[in-house]
Design an enzyme around this catalytic site. Structure first.
Site, mmCIF file in Angstrom:
data_model
loop_
_atom_site.group_PDB
_atom_site.id
_atom_site.type_symbol
_atom_site.label_atom_id
_atom_site.label_comp_id
_atom_site.label_asym_id
_atom_site.label_seq_id
_atom_site.Cartn_x
_atom_site.Cartn_y
_atom_site.Cartn_z
ATOM 1 N N ASP A 500 0.831 -1.203 0.000
ATOM 2 C CA ASP A 500 0.000 0.000 0.000
ATOM 3 C C ASP A 500 0.862 1.249 0.000
ATOM 4 O OD1 ASP A 500 0.907 -0.668 2.537
ATOM 5 O OD2 ASP A 500 -0.753 0.303 3.565
ATOM 6 N N ARG A 504 5.582 3.947 5.951
ATOM 7 C CA ARG A 504 5.185 3.791 7.346
ATOM 8 C C ARG A 504 5.184 2.319 7.759
ATOM 9 N NH1 ARG A 504 -0.777 5.724 5.909
ATOM 10 N NH2 ARG A 504 -1.716 3.744 5.298
ATOM 11 N N ASP A 505 4.773 2.080 8.978
ATOM 12 C CA ASP A 505 4.767 0.708 9.499
ATOM 13 C C ASP A 505 3.572 -0.049 8.949
ATOM 14 O OD1 ASP A 505 2.878 2.224 10.747
ATOM 15 O OD2 ASP A 505 3.312 1.528 12.772
ATOM 16 N N GLU A 506 3.562 -0.233 7.656
ATOM 17 C CA GLU A 506 2.473 -0.969 7.025
ATOM 18 C C GLU A 506 3.081 -1.815 5.905
ATOM 19 O OE1 GLU A 506 -0.939 1.348 7.377
ATOM 20 O OE2 GLU A 506 -2.273 -0.096 6.476
ATOM 21 N N ASP A 513 -6.339 -2.164 -2.541
ATOM 22 C CA ASP A 513 -5.474 -1.287 -3.329
ATOM 23 C C ASP A 513 -4.976 -2.036 -4.558
ATOM 24 O OD1 ASP A 513 -5.527 -0.829 -0.458
ATOM 25 O OD2 ASP A 513 -4.138 0.832 -0.774
ATOM 26 N N TRP A 567 -12.041 -5.667 -1.222
ATOM 27 C CA TRP A 567 -10.634 -6.046 -1.041
ATOM 28 C C TRP A 567 -10.424 -7.493 -1.494
ATOM 29 C CZ3 TRP A 567 -12.065 -1.509 0.409
ATOM 30 C CH2 TRP A 567 -11.150 -0.539 0.752
ATOM 31 N N GLU A 799 -2.006 9.279 -0.519
ATOM 32 C CA GLU A 799 -3.124 8.531 0.052
ATOM 33 C C GLU A 799 -4.399 9.366 0.041
ATOM 34 O OE1 GLU A 799 -2.289 7.168 4.004
ATOM 35 O OE2 GLU A 799 -3.803 5.586 3.865
ATOM 36 N N HIS A 821 1.034 6.180 -2.376
ATOM 37 C CA HIS A 821 -0.094 5.275 -2.227
ATOM 38 C C HIS A 821 -0.777 5.196 -3.585
ATOM 39 C CE1 HIS A 821 -1.292 3.894 1.783
ATOM 40 N NE2 HIS A 821 -2.470 3.583 1.264
HETATM 41 C C1 BGC Z 1 -3.960 1.131 3.892
HETATM 42 C C2 BGC Z 1 -4.903 1.172 2.743
HETATM 43 C C3 BGC Z 1 -5.786 -0.008 2.920
HETATM 44 C C4 BGC Z 1 -6.592 0.326 4.134
HETATM 45 C C5 BGC Z 1 -7.738 -0.528 4.440
HETATM 46 C C6 BGC Z 1 -4.769 1.440 5.104
HETATM 47 O O1 BGC Z 1 -4.060 1.573 6.237
HETATM 48 O O2 BGC Z 1 -2.880 1.953 3.744
HETATM 49 O O3 BGC Z 1 -4.469 1.571 1.574
HETATM 50 O O4 BGC Z 1 -6.486 -0.444 1.848
HETATM 51 O O5 BGC Z 1 -5.789 0.511 5.261
HETATM 52 O O6 BGC Z 1 -8.736 0.336 4.489
#
Ligand code: BGC
Length: 951
Positions: A500, A504-506, A513, A567, A799, A821
């Site tokens: 995504d 960041r911490d993701e 996405d 999703w 984003e 994003h």
């Molecule tokens: C992500 C999104 C993802 C979403 C879910 C976010 O934190 O960065 O792009 O689809 O969470 O809603």
């Protein structure tokens, strides 16, 4: 035939064919690939081959091909080819050709070439030879053990547990007469392998991220020339990577597990296989005789960065003769029986570009900010000189605060900090982090004693090496910047998996996405093998119930992360887009049981009603799922969208069932789709064809994303999707388009759409006669719009439309404000598919449409008067260009060999149009097949066609 008449016949035939250049040119095959790669190693037992044809002659097609495959280059002749001689195979196919020769064994090296017959039945020249090599086809061939060194107890610190990274080495003795050497290697974690001090290959973060309980991938390196007779050194560095390091927002959401989701200790498994000239072989494998130690790499983590103390560096530890007496013996770790070990199917993650620093700015606190002028994912290469023990700390950010400070708040718990401690080399020292990456444009350096120069840092762009296949350029600077932003965001996020965001911490592969952007991705870069890899991750992540997950791979980052409409459909939509772009039916066939299981899940969930009524998904979190994430105003009911997606998936399944010749399922999903359409119409539309919902059923919306805003079925997102997904009947599309246009107008010509609504918005407007409105949105610079981001200085897709504004700075919660994003970048699909008008008719663009939408007049500098787009398809280069100037429209189209194009020339009748300076109506090069709403339709074979239409 008499000799004289035979002579005359041959002479005139030569003349005719000569003018057609048949003898001289023929069809030339090039870009030979196997499983989408040039000269790869594969473990696909019947790999697929492809090539691209070129010809100087118009209207060319391949009528037949012949493939030879052999065990040596010398024997690659019709007489001697010992693996496969396909013979002359009639047909146009130049890709997805399944190898059908002798069964292949592990380690087989296959040479191959191809030739094609053209439309006149004339055989062209043989291509250059290409290769593929078979990997280890069975797990039992792996002799290497999992080795490592447990340093976990050394992870210190209050917030982060970051143990040092292990070093592993082994010296081996190579006898005389080395002929061939292959190094097979993988890790649970990430590795870098050196042979005699030289890095094997140029890939990074190998072997990548998978569900390690199910499978792990390996790389194969040809190290024949890196080895020498006598002693040789193998030296590996390991890091925690996705296997043992921090992942996602585990720490942020205080998940019981924050790192080490698959295991605590990274391990390595490798074997070096040697073939000697005398025919004997020898294998050196990872085992307990390897030596292990901690070293200079004190901390190493994907999200948090690296700390390297160069004073602890082992000089020449990668070479022979290094004294490793004080090192421990490597520890052996058990294998999991069910874990597959397979060849990495994707494109390697690599440094794909280097970026120079544009400016360096000193800060009052003694730090310096380096600006690389482009937001990207990667690392830096650092060049410094100083005293031993001097410490340089590097922090990374996508933006600066208005006062010039580095903005790191949006990184959340990702420390994203690298530290380098100098060894004090008078000649200077260089360093680059190996097992981490950051999403950034700015680097803050602390610890410099003197003002630095710009060349102290170089940006190393890291990503999956997906070849660039698209180009898009106009005379509108905003649109050009937008396209650049889209491609950069794709590069930053197509890094091993479709993440995504990279900062960041993701950094996880959110399926929503991924699905909204998948088609766009195929216009920019060749993502065939990238998705080949990720679809396996997605299938591996499927729940028992049949639902595809929120992200894949799916470590347990948060207890309530499960699935969401919008999703989970990535499991159907992504393989479909790969099929459309590359005519890949194998991905469909291999994923079919997963996809059918998902459709069963939806059917069961709808309780056989084929529609998701209000509150159908109250058992997931958030309720109803994420819905039209980041939309404005009243919410589109997530259940309505779930129903749309259900219908869309049923349609795609119908088409895909047809593509793999599964008549039974084709029938099933045709019926399912019809039942869903009917149920949606009954439940969610009124007598006027307007979409509605029972808003009351949602009460105060508690538990739903933005539920307090209330729900309505009459939203831009609903109509955009209803048109895009063909939920409404063709006859009702105009009406739906008018509702959409009216809703836009009511909203001041502004979008209210989120992730799920923005993608279909412009295509839906274009499909219903509102191309001008689509262009106005596309070119708008007012919030919310793509142009608004560009006007506010973006170099990537954000984003949120207003993640940063020149006026208000960062007005949002930094916790969710990524500047890289790609979801809103899905407008790319419209840019290529509508503005340039490149639309596939048959998978792989074997037949396609060029139907450009010409931008409205009267927009001044904010308009588009010239547009050039191209796509390197499986068949070759497709190009669509148009320009308009004082009533004259010029259009140039390139149609690759072996394809058919239906070209829509913007003109009201053929009489107005010239083709290559001649009257179109009488042209023999193309065929005028009809006309449609302002377009004259022309059918063409391969060639370059220049049309001029006067108003
Ligand atoms: C992500 C999104 C993802 C979403 C879910 C976010 O934190 O960065 O792009 O689809 O969470 O809603």
């Amino acid at each position: 035939m008499k000799l004289r008449s035979l002579f005359t016949f041959l002479w005139s035939a030569t003349l005719i064919l000569g003018t057609l250049n048949v003898f001289a040119k023929g069809l030339n095959p090039s870009y030979l690939r196997c499983e989408y790669k040039v000269d790869p190693v594969t473990d696909v037992s019947n790999p697929r081959l492809s090539w691209v044809l070129a010809s100087d002659e118009n209207n060319q097609v391949q009528t037949a091909y012949q493939i030879l495959v052999s065990t040596s280059k010398e024997s690659l002749t019709e007489r001697d080819a010992d693996l496969w001689n396909s013979g002359k195979v009639n047909g146009r196919d130049t890709y997805q050709i399944v190898y059908n020769g002798k069964p292949l064994k592990s380690r087989d090296l296959c040479y191959w070439k191809v030739r094609s017959w053209d439309k006149n039945g004339v055989a062209g020249p043989w291509s250059e030879a290409a290769t593929w090599e078979m990997g280890l086809l069975s797990k039992t061939e792996w002799k290497g053990k999992w080795i490592g060194l447990d340093l976990d107890h050394l992870g210190k610190g209050k917030v982060y547990h970051l143990p040092p990274a292990p070093y592993l080495r082994k010296e081996i003795f190579i006898k005389k007469g080395l002929k061939k050497a292959r190094l097979y290697i993988t890790a649970l974690g990430v590795y870098e392998m050196n042979v005699n001090g030289q890095k094997a290959g140029d890939a990074r973060l190998t072997p990548g991220w998978t569900d390690y309980d199910k499978r792990v991938y390996y790389q194969t390196y040809n190290v024949t020339t890196s080895l020498k007779e006598g002693p040789n050194a193998l030296a590996a560095q390991l890091s925690y990577g996705w296997y043992a390091g921090y992942l996602g927002y585990g720490l942020l959401v205080q998940n019981p597990v924050v790192r080490g989701f698959y295991g605590r200790v990274p391990t390595l498994k490798a074997q070096l296989e040697i073939q000697y000239a005398d025919g004997t072989t020898e294998t050196f494998s990872t085992d307990e005789t390897w030596k292990a130690s901690q070293g200079a790499l004190l901390e190493s983590d994907l999200l948090n960065g690296e700390t390297y103390d160069a004073r602890l560096e082992f000089k020449d530890w990668g070479k022979t003769g290094f004294n490793d007496k004080s090192w421990k013996n490597a520890e052996i770790f058990p294998d999991k029986g069910e874990r597959k070990v397979q060849v990495y199917p994707g494109p390697p993650v690599k440094v794909t570009q280097e970026l120079a620093v544009k400016s360096v700015t000193p800060r009052p606190d003694g730090t310096y900010i380096f600006d690389l002028a482009q937001n990207f994912a990667g690392v830096i290469s650092l060049k410094v000189k100083g005293r031993a023990g001097d410490t340089i700390r590097l922090r990374y950010g996508e933006k600066l605060h208005p006062d010039g400070r580095l903005m790191t708040e949006n990184l959340r718990m990702a420390r994203a900090t690298d530290t380098y401690i100098l060894r004090g080399d008078a000649a200077g020292e260089t360093w680059e982090p190996k097992f981490t990456f950051h999403g950034f444009q700015y680097v803050e350096i602390k610890g410099l004693k003197e003002a630095p120069s710009k060349d102290m840092l170089t940006g190393l762009v890291v990503g999956s090496d997906t070849p660039k296949v698209g180009s898009f350029e106009t005379d509108n600077a905003m649109a050009n910047q937008l396209y650049s932003n889209i491609d950069w965001t794709q590069r930053a996020n197509y890094l091993e998996i479709p993440t995504d965001c990279p900062q960041r911490d993701e950094r996880i592969a959110w399926t929503g996405d991924a699905q909204v952007y998948a088609k766009s991705a195929t216009f920019n870069r060749d993502v065939a093998s990238f998705f080949t890899k990720w679809i396996v991750d997605l299938n591996d992540g499927q729940y028992e119930s049949g639902a595809y997950p929120l992200y894949a791979p799916r470590p347990n980052l948060r207890w309530h992360d499960t699935f969401s409409p919008g999703w989970m459909e990535a499991g159907i939509i992504c393989p479909y887009q790969v099929y459309r772009a590359y005519a890949d039916t194998r991905m469909i066939a291999e994923g079919w049981t997963y996809m059918v299981r998902f459709m069963d899940f939806l059917e069961k969930r709808s309780k056989g009603t084929h529609v998701f009524v209000e509150n159908s998904f109250t058992d997931i979190s958030p309720k109803g799922g994420f819905g039209d994430w980041l939309s404005f105003g009243k919410k589109t009911p997530p259940d309505l969208l779930a129903s749309f997606y259900y219908c869309y998936c049923a349609d795609l399944m119908t088409e895909m069932a047809g593509a793999i010749g599964n008549g039974k399922d084709k029938k099933r999903f045709t019926e399912t789709a019809a039942a869903i359409r009917k149920a949606i119409t009954e439940h969610y539309t009124d007598a006027d064809g307007k979409f509605k919902c029972n808003a009351k059923a949602y009460g105060d919306g508690e538990g739903y994303v933005d539920g307090a805003l209330g729900f309505t079925g009459h939203t831009q997102t609903v109509y955009a999707n209803a048109i895009y997904m063909n939920i409404v009947k063709p006859a009702d599309k105009t009406k739906a388009g008018n509702f959409l246009a009216a809703l836009l107008k009511e909203n001041g010509n502004k979008m209210s759409t989120g992730f799920l609504g923005a993608k279909p918005m412009l295509p839906a407007l274009s499909a219903t006669g509102h191309s001008d409105e689509a262009y106005h949105l596309f070119l708008s610079k007012e919030f919310p719009s793509w142009g608004f981001e560009v006007a506010n200085g973006s170099t990537t897709i954000w984003e949120r439309w207003d993640s940063f504004t020149k006026e208000d700075g960062f007005k949002y919660n930094a916790a969710m404000n990524s500047f890289s994003h790609y979801a809103f970048g899905a407008v790319c699909e419209w840019m290529f598919g509508n503005a340039a008008g490149i639309k596939s008719v048959k998978p792989g663009f074997a037949e396609f449409i060029i139907r450009p939408e010409i931008a409205p007049d009267g927009m001044g500098n904010d308009g588009v008067n010239e547009l050039k787009a191209s796509l390197q398809s499986m068949n070759g280069l497709i190009a669509s260009e148009w320009s308009k100037k004082s009533g004259t429209l010029r259009m140039k189209v390139m149609v690759p060999v072996n394809t058919i194009a239906n070209i829509y020339v913007p003109a009201s009748n053929a009489g107005q149009v010239k083709l290559n300076n001649k009257t179109l109506a009488t042209s023999k090069d193309v065929q005028v097949t009809g006309s449609e709403a302002g377009y004259v339709i022309v059918k063409a074979g391969s060639g370059t066609f220049e049309f001029v239409a006067e108003k």
